[in-house]
Write a protein that holds these residues in place. Structure first.
Motif, mmCIF file in Angstrom:
data_model
loop_
_atom_site.group_PDB
_atom_site.id
_atom_site.type_symbol
_atom_site.label_atom_id
_atom_site.label_comp_id
_atom_site.label_asym_id
_atom_site.label_seq_id
_atom_site.Cartn_x
_atom_site.Cartn_y
_atom_site.Cartn_z
ATOM 1 N N ILE A 151 9.277 6.314 3.070
ATOM 2 C CA ILE A 151 9.352 4.904 2.712
ATOM 3 C C ILE A 151 9.528 4.744 1.211
ATOM 4 C CG2 ILE A 151 6.842 4.601 2.571
ATOM 5 C CD1 ILE A 151 7.373 1.813 3.845
ATOM 6 N N GLU A 152 8.952 5.655 0.467
ATOM 7 C CA GLU A 152 9.136 5.571 -0.982
ATOM 8 C C GLU A 152 10.575 5.864 -1.358
ATOM 9 O OE1 GLU A 152 6.337 8.185 -2.739
ATOM 10 O OE2 GLU A 152 4.644 6.842 -2.384
ATOM 11 N N LEU A 186 12.582 0.896 -21.745
ATOM 12 C CA LEU A 186 12.063 -0.025 -20.733
ATOM 13 C C LEU A 186 10.542 0.115 -20.637
ATOM 14 C CD1 LEU A 186 12.700 -1.995 -18.487
ATOM 15 C CD2 LEU A 186 13.039 -0.068 -16.970
ATOM 16 N N ILE A 187 10.111 1.346 -20.521
ATOM 17 C CA ILE A 187 8.682 1.623 -20.517
ATOM 18 C C ILE A 187 8.380 2.377 -21.789
ATOM 19 C CG2 ILE A 187 6.791 2.759 -19.293
ATOM 20 C CD1 ILE A 187 8.008 0.668 -17.590
ATOM 21 N N LYS A 239 7.182 10.781 0.757
ATOM 22 C CA LYS A 239 7.168 9.729 1.766
ATOM 23 C C LYS A 239 8.559 9.166 1.920
ATOM 24 C CE LYS A 239 2.795 7.305 2.015
ATOM 25 N NZ LYS A 239 2.152 6.152 1.380
ATOM 26 N N LYS A 259 0.830 -1.219 0.000
ATOM 27 C CA LYS A 259 0.000 0.000 0.000
ATOM 28 C C LYS A 259 0.853 1.254 0.000
ATOM 29 C CE LYS A 259 -4.703 -0.272 1.184
ATOM 30 N NZ LYS A 259 -5.136 -1.383 2.047
ATOM 31 N N SER A 260 1.904 1.222 0.800
ATOM 32 C CA SER A 260 2.688 2.442 0.926
ATOM 33 C C SER A 260 3.458 2.746 -0.361
ATOM 34 C CB SER A 260 3.662 2.331 2.093
ATOM 35 O OG SER A 260 4.593 1.321 1.819
ATOM 36 N N LEU A 261 3.651 1.717 -1.175
ATOM 37 C CA LEU A 261 4.385 1.957 -2.416
ATOM 38 C C LEU A 261 3.450 2.010 -3.612
ATOM 39 C CD1 LEU A 261 7.520 -0.246 -1.878
ATOM 40 C CD2 LEU A 261 7.201 2.155 -1.434
ATOM 41 N N PHE A 277 15.770 -0.164 -4.398
ATOM 42 C CA PHE A 277 15.591 -0.699 -5.748
ATOM 43 C C PHE A 277 16.826 -0.450 -6.603
ATOM 44 C CE2 PHE A 277 10.778 0.082 -5.270
ATOM 45 C CZ PHE A 277 10.632 -1.145 -4.662
ATOM 46 N N SER A 304 2.122 12.472 -5.559
ATOM 47 C CA SER A 304 2.359 11.573 -4.440
ATOM 48 C C SER A 304 2.949 12.353 -3.287
ATOM 49 C CB SER A 304 3.298 10.454 -4.864
ATOM 50 O OG SER A 304 4.513 11.007 -5.261
ATOM 51 N N LYS A 351 2.080 4.313 -5.134
ATOM 52 C CA LYS A 351 2.290 5.376 -6.114
ATOM 53 C C LYS A 351 3.521 5.142 -6.973
ATOM 54 C CE LYS A 351 -0.780 8.467 -4.510
ATOM 55 N NZ LYS A 351 -0.488 8.943 -3.154
ATOM 56 N N ILE A 352 4.350 4.212 -6.558
ATOM 57 C CA ILE A 352 5.607 4.033 -7.275
ATOM 58 C C ILE A 352 5.400 3.116 -8.461
ATOM 59 C CG2 ILE A 352 7.888 3.001 -7.091
ATOM 60 C CD1 ILE A 352 8.297 4.226 -4.562
ATOM 61 N N ASN A 353 5.998 3.492 -9.546
ATOM 62 C CA ASN A 353 5.902 2.672 -10.738
ATOM 63 C C ASN A 353 6.892 1.517 -10.619
ATOM 64 O OD1 ASN A 353 5.719 1.634 -13.229
ATOM 65 N ND2 ASN A 353 6.022 3.566 -14.311
ATOM 66 N N ILE A 354 6.390 0.420 -10.046
ATOM 67 C CA ILE A 354 7.280 -0.694 -9.760
ATOM 68 C C ILE A 354 7.808 -1.322 -11.046
ATOM 69 C CG2 ILE A 354 7.428 -2.953 -8.646
ATOM 70 C CD1 ILE A 354 7.212 -0.735 -6.702
ATOM 71 N N ASP A 355 6.979 -1.365 -12.053
ATOM 72 C CA ASP A 355 7.438 -1.913 -13.328
ATOM 73 C C ASP A 355 8.699 -1.221 -13.787
ATOM 74 O OD1 ASP A 355 5.402 -3.615 -13.441
ATOM 75 O OD2 ASP A 355 4.146 -2.413 -14.773
ATOM 76 N N HIS A 356 8.722 0.059 -13.511
ATOM 77 C CA HIS A 356 9.866 0.829 -13.942
ATOM 78 C C HIS A 356 11.061 0.604 -13.023
ATOM 79 C CE1 HIS A 356 11.155 4.633 -16.081
ATOM 80 N NE2 HIS A 356 12.186 4.242 -15.387
ATOM 81 N N LYS A 357 10.793 0.627 -11.745
ATOM 82 C CA LYS A 357 11.894 0.605 -10.786
ATOM 83 C C LYS A 357 12.494 -0.780 -10.597
ATOM 84 C CE LYS A 357 11.207 4.857 -9.127
ATOM 85 N NZ LYS A 357 12.103 5.942 -9.368
ATOM 86 N N MET A 358 11.739 -1.797 -10.903
ATOM 87 C CA MET A 358 12.236 -3.147 -10.636
ATOM 88 C C MET A 358 12.339 -3.948 -11.931
ATOM 89 S SD MET A 358 12.844 -4.085 -7.385
ATOM 90 C CE MET A 358 12.244 -5.728 -7.028
ATOM 91 N N LEU A 409 18.743 -3.467 -8.407
ATOM 92 C CA LEU A 409 18.925 -3.561 -9.852
ATOM 93 C C LEU A 409 20.404 -3.633 -10.202
ATOM 94 C CD1 LEU A 409 16.313 -1.213 -11.500
ATOM 95 C CD2 LEU A 409 16.219 -3.638 -11.061
#
Lengths: 194, 863
Positions: B509-510, B431-432, B507, A177-179, B517, B504, A181-188, B521
């Motif tokens: 945590i983000e 990538l995207i 945060k 939930k806390s993540l 990350f 957003s 907003k993050i575009n995980i596809d992009h970051k991971m 990577l």
């Protein structure tokens, strides 16, 4: 072409592996080469110290945790199949691929990517990131630049941000939930695994 | 509703009348001048005679002589010295006029939400031009290229590049460069060639234009203007990748266009016959030398600036000025070396921002940011107005329907083809991938602007006989793209459902996970044994950290700059400020009274208010909920209330003991009471006026010192934030000391309406409770009946007494309410490197908007 096929043939169950991970034959061959290069003694499986031999990885602040993620609990070795499956987490999501209704969730789905990240924190595998676990990761990543006290307060703040049920730990659900907003596809995702 | 509208229309008319009066007075004075001196050259006046400048100086000299005769019969008490100040006076008047135009535009949000501001300014420019035309029967004022390129453009580019989301920019640099370089060349070549082909085909009648001139025209018309693009895209809030692609492209593309223009201009001067393979090769070489040379020069200047800011701490007041002057010098130097000036200043700004933000004092950073905004916004306004004014000129309008229509057609069509093709190529390896709607918006966002006009006005009439046709066509293309495409952009984005920027919250945590990350990577790339993007990123970061930072950053700034920690620090400050402003609003800031109470009360009262969200302070939550601690907490609150008042002056007259206490306390908190306050003026030291800003003074200093010690017990956790959200809107209406401006505007009307309708019911009940307790600005000292009903149920009190306005005044008083050009950062919170420092509050405001909708759900939780 002949060499491609012969390499592929050497890998047992390669079809299943490709099906599960979505990797193309070229990727599988490349990864297999890499696997063999890492496996210096030719045992057909890798040990933690094989990973440790990668120089850059040794310098990575959370390198040992990432190595740890390759080994399921209690096991000292990783075979090629597992190796590929773990790496498949980092394959970018392909939108063009038709989604079969009954197929299981692909390894590189958003929540699987997040799970991979989550388990790097959650070392005792209790499904929660406790304050101590977070603190360890923070210490590794921030290193010398901040004092312990500062680290602790950062950890507290982080937990507070994510902690919805106030148990002073982050469950996977809270983590997700806390993540949001993050575009995980992009970051991971890694481009060359596409 | 109708009445409202009528009222605003009336207001609009009034202002407009004022403006008109001003203009008329001013233009008649100009007229007088023109009659007297003949052709006068002022800032923006070009009678398109090359010798006009000389005319001015001579005429001014001549007239001064006339006004101050050598022999005077009697001592004049006052004299009329218009010609002494004529030029600066007219310049200042024009600046004022243009800014008033902007003011007029911004009066009515109903209009600006449909027509973008840039379009409105152009239209107002038409009106102004018409007035001048009516008064002078000639166009005395227009935008001349020299003024545009040397005095108006540099600050816009510097501001845009200084505020560029750095990380995002560099991570998309490849795509941006491909679009800027290849895309521009493609546009120039195809538009030029296609027009020429149509001309040969007989679509435009007879014109005196050769193929090279057509290419030159193609080059100048392919400049996608950052000013127009930003002005439009900022209002649309598209997603950050799309934004940076369009923004970055338009910025670099200007540079490329100018280079291309110069190359073609040289070809035209050379004449078609002399051009052979060698010359073409030279042209290509010069293109790259000029473009990359300019960029390199910019980087050199960036290094200079960064190194300079390492040592400017003793001249803090002019610190910010160095950046502006050196940035401008990088522009001029590049121009002098005939390198690309725009590229130079762009790279200068982009590269130095990180280091100067770290090196300079926080105040200087804010100053610089603000100054650049003022300058950029100001000149942007002037450019648009003058784009309108310049149009009202009989001389430049040579109508050729075929040429004009075909130009518009080709400009749009080839832009689309180019963008789609380049994106298709880029998508092979991205990538995207950039999806199709984004591509469409990118292509549609190819607005032409002042750069194209400036280049067209630069054309030499001797070499290009049809200059006026080209100039007129350029203007029409500019109007077509800025006004028409500008208006349709917003509906289009909505209709195509283009991914918008996700606002957003900042945060921890983000950010923490982003860091993780990156490491993951990089590790996986190592394991795969391939050199990928992350390898390069990491390599660069390491190099940067070890060498570049060492060279360009102050040791002090280097030491204390872990990114995660700085975010944490910022969040802390933010919460502290919120807490204090909340406490002050409720009049129950306990720690401003006696020493003893200060520490304890802070904690306790804090606990009583935030207990539900602060498990760390209220060590035992269950106790609290069971009501065991309840009594003591409320009693503390009651005790502290009488001693809270910020208005200490009233009380310290009463009691000598109190007076001593107060003084001690005030001294401790570096707060000067009003009667001791003196106005001081110092040229080199700027101190905040305590009289006005005592509120922020208190909370800044007090909270900073206090919160350092409470770091581990963080406050202001999410739930509390969320409940408070929707009150903000109400507060701006009800509270005179809130910040009523900005809210509606920043968030846009649609948000308010949407939230309002959704939450209306709850608000009405909720707000009633709230205001009986917190009661706006009133000091609870004067509210004797505070205690009994509202304090008794603690769970009610926490949610409702605290909720209303923890964030109500959260906007820092020194934070710009409406820095609208900070959009880059608004849109991209992940490239926060440089923006976070000053603008956290801005981002957070964005979220409030976003999370307003959450509060219903949150409220249920608390019920």
């Amino acid at each position: 072409m002949g060499s491609t096929n012969s390499t592929l043939l050497k890998i047992p169950n390669v079809e299943v592996l490709m099906q599960e991970t979505g990797f193309s034959p070229a990727h599988i061959i490349r990864l297999h080469d890499r696997f063999k290069a890492l496996d210096k003694e030719g045992r057909g499986h890798l040990c933690p110290h094989d990973f440790g031999a990668i120089k850059e990885l040794a310098m990575n602040p959370i390198g040992d945790r990432i190595i740890g993620a390759f080994f399921s609990p209690g096991k000292e070795t990783v075979d090629f199949h597992t190796f590929v499956k773990i790496l498949a987490h980092f394959r970018p999501v392909d939108k063009d691929r038709p989604k079969e209704p009954n197929s299981p969730e692909p390894i590189n789905s958003r929540s699987n990517k997040l799970k991979f990240a989550f388990q790097l924190y959650d070392q005792d595998k209790d499904g929660k990131i406790s304050r101590d676990e977070l603190l360890q990761v923070l210490r590794a990543m921030l290193g010398m630049q901040v004092t312990d006290e500062q680290l602790e307060s950062i950890a507290d703040r982080t937990i507070q941000e994510a902690d919805l049920d106030r148990d002073d730990a982050i469950s996977f659900e809270e983590f997700r939930k806390s993540l949001e907003k993050i575009n995980i596809d992009h970051k991971m995702s890694i481009r060359f695994l596409r | 509703m109708f009445f409202d509208q009528q009222k605003s229309v009336m207001a609009f008319l009034q202002h407009f009348a004022l403006l008109l009066a001003l203009i008329i007075v001013f233009s008649t004075s100009c007229k007088a001048v023109t009659l007297e001196v003949g052709s006068v050259e002022v800032g923006y006046n070009d009678s398109s005679k090359s010798s006009a400048t000389e005319d001015t100086s001579t005429s001014i000299n001549g007239s001064t002589d006339g006004h101050a005769p050598s022999v005077i019969s009697t001592l004049p008490i006052v004299t009329w010295k218009w010609h002494h100040i004529e030029t600066p006076y007219l310049v200042a008047l024009w600046i004022l006029t243009c800014w008033l135009c902007k003011l007029v535009c911004e009066l009515n949000h109903n209009v600006t939400s449909v027509i973008p501001e840039s379009g409105l300014l152009i239209i107002l420019g038409f009106i102004l031009g018409g007035i001048i035309w009516g008064a002078d029967k000639a166009q005395t004022f227009k935008l001349i290229p020299v003024n545009f390129f040397y005095y108006l453009l540099p600050q816009i580019v510097l501001d845009a590049s200084y505020c560029m989301p750095n990380k995002l920019f560099f991570s998309n640099l490849g795509a941006i460069l491909i679009h800027a370089i290849i895309g521009t060349c493609w546009n120039a070549a195809t538009v030029g060639t296609a027009l020429w082909a149509c001309y040969e085909g007989g679509a435009m009648g007879t014109l005196n234009i050769g193929p090279l001139q057509f290419l030159l025209f193609g080059a100048l018309i392919s400049a996608v203007d950052p000013v127009a693009v930003i002005a439009v895209f900022e209002e649309v809030h598209v997603n950050e990748v799309l934004y940076i692609l369009v923004f970055g492209e338009s910025l670099l593309n200007d540079g490329v266009t100018v280079v291309l223009y110069n190359v073609f201009d040289a070809f035209v001067s050379l004449g078609g016959l002399k051009i052979n393979a060698a010359e073409i090769v030279k042209g290509i070489v010069s293109f790259f030398v000029v473009a990359f040379g300019g960029s390199f020069l910019g980087v050199v200047f960036a290094i200079l600036i960064s190194m300079l800011t390492r040592v400017t701490k003793n001249v803090q007041v002019i610190e910010a000025g160095f950046i502006i002057v050196l940035g401008y010098l990088s522009y001029l130097t590049a121009e002098m070396l005939s390198l690309s000036a725009i590229l130079s200043i762009t790279f200068c700004g982009v590269c130095c921002q990180k280091y100067i933000n770290a090196n300079m004092d926080e105040k200087s950073v804010t100053t610089l940011r603000y100054t650049l905004k003022v300058m950029a916004n100001g000149s942007e306004t002037m450019i648009f107005v003058f784009l309108g004014v310049s149009a009202i000129d009989k001389n430049i309008w040579v109508w050729n329907t075929g040429f004009i229509l075909l130009t518009i057609f080709f400009v749009v069509v080839f832009r689309f083809i180019g963008v789609f093709f380049l994106n298709w190529v880029l998508n092979q390896s991205r990538l995207i991938p950039i999806d199709i709607t984004d591509q469409f918006v990118m292509a549609y966002g190819g607005l032409r602007g002042a750069v194209a006009y400036g280049l067209a006005a630069l054309l030499d009439e001797k070499k290009i006989p049809e200059k006026n046709l080209m100039l007129g066509t350029t203007l029409i293309v500019v109007y077509f793209t800025v006004i028409l495409q500008g208006i349709t952009m917003k509906p289009l984005v909505q209709w195509l459902k283009v991914k918008r920027a996700a606002h957003s919250d900042l945060k921890l945590i983000e950010k923490l996970n982003n860091r993780a990350f990156d490491h993951i990577l990089a590790a996986v790339e190592d394991i795969c044994g391939r050199i990928g993007d992350n390898w390069w990123t990491r390599g660069w970061n390491r190099f940067e950290e070890n060498y570049i930072s060492w060279l360009l950053m102050k040791p002090k700034a280097r030491k204390n700059r872990d990114y995660l920690f700085s975010i944490f620090h910022k969040l802390n400050l933010e919460d502290a400020i919120n807490y204090v402003s909340e406490g002050e609003r409720q009049g129950s800031l306990a720690f401003s009274r006696s020493d003893e109470a200060a520490n304890v009360d802070f904690k306790k009262q804090f606990g009583s208010e935030f207990a539900d969200v602060m498990p760390n302070i209220m060590v035992d939550m269950s106790n609290y909920e069971l009501g065991i601690e309840h009594f003591s907490v409320t009693s503390i609150v009651k005790d502290t209330i009488p001693s809270v008042s910020l208005d200490i002056h009233g009380q310290d007259r009463k009691n000598a003991m109190d007076d001593i206490n107060a003084h001690h306390l005030l001294q401790q908190h570096l707060y000067r009471s009003r009667k001791h306050h003196r106005h001081k003026y110092s040229r080199s030291h700027f101190s905040i006026n305590q009289n006005e800003d005592e509120v922020q003074e208190i909370f800044q200093r007090t909270m900073r010192s206090r919160l350092e010690s409470f770091k581990s017990t963080k406050m202001g956790v999410n739930p509390a934030k969320k409940i408070t959200k929707h009150h903000k809107k109400e507060l701006t209406h009800k509270m005179p000391n809130g910040h009523p401006d900005g809210t509606g505007h920043l968030y846009g009307d649609e948000v308010d309406i949407a939230v309002g309708s959704e939450t209306g019911a709850i608000n009405s009940t909720f707000m009633r409770d709230t205001y009986t307790v917190g009661a706006g600005i009133e000091n609870p000292v004067f509210l004797p009946d505070m205690d009994s009903p509202t304090h008794s149920p603690p769970w009610l009190m926490e949610t409702e007494a605290v909720a209303p306005s923890q964030r109500a005044q959260r906007r820092l008083p020194w934070t710009p309410n409406r820095l609208r050009r900070l959009a880059p950062m608004r849109i991209s919170t992940c490239s926060t490197d440089s923006f976070l420092m000053a603008d956290v509050s801005l981002t957070l405001e964005e979220h409030e908007e976003h999370s307003q909708t959450d509060h219903v759900e949150m409220r249920q939780v608390f019920d």
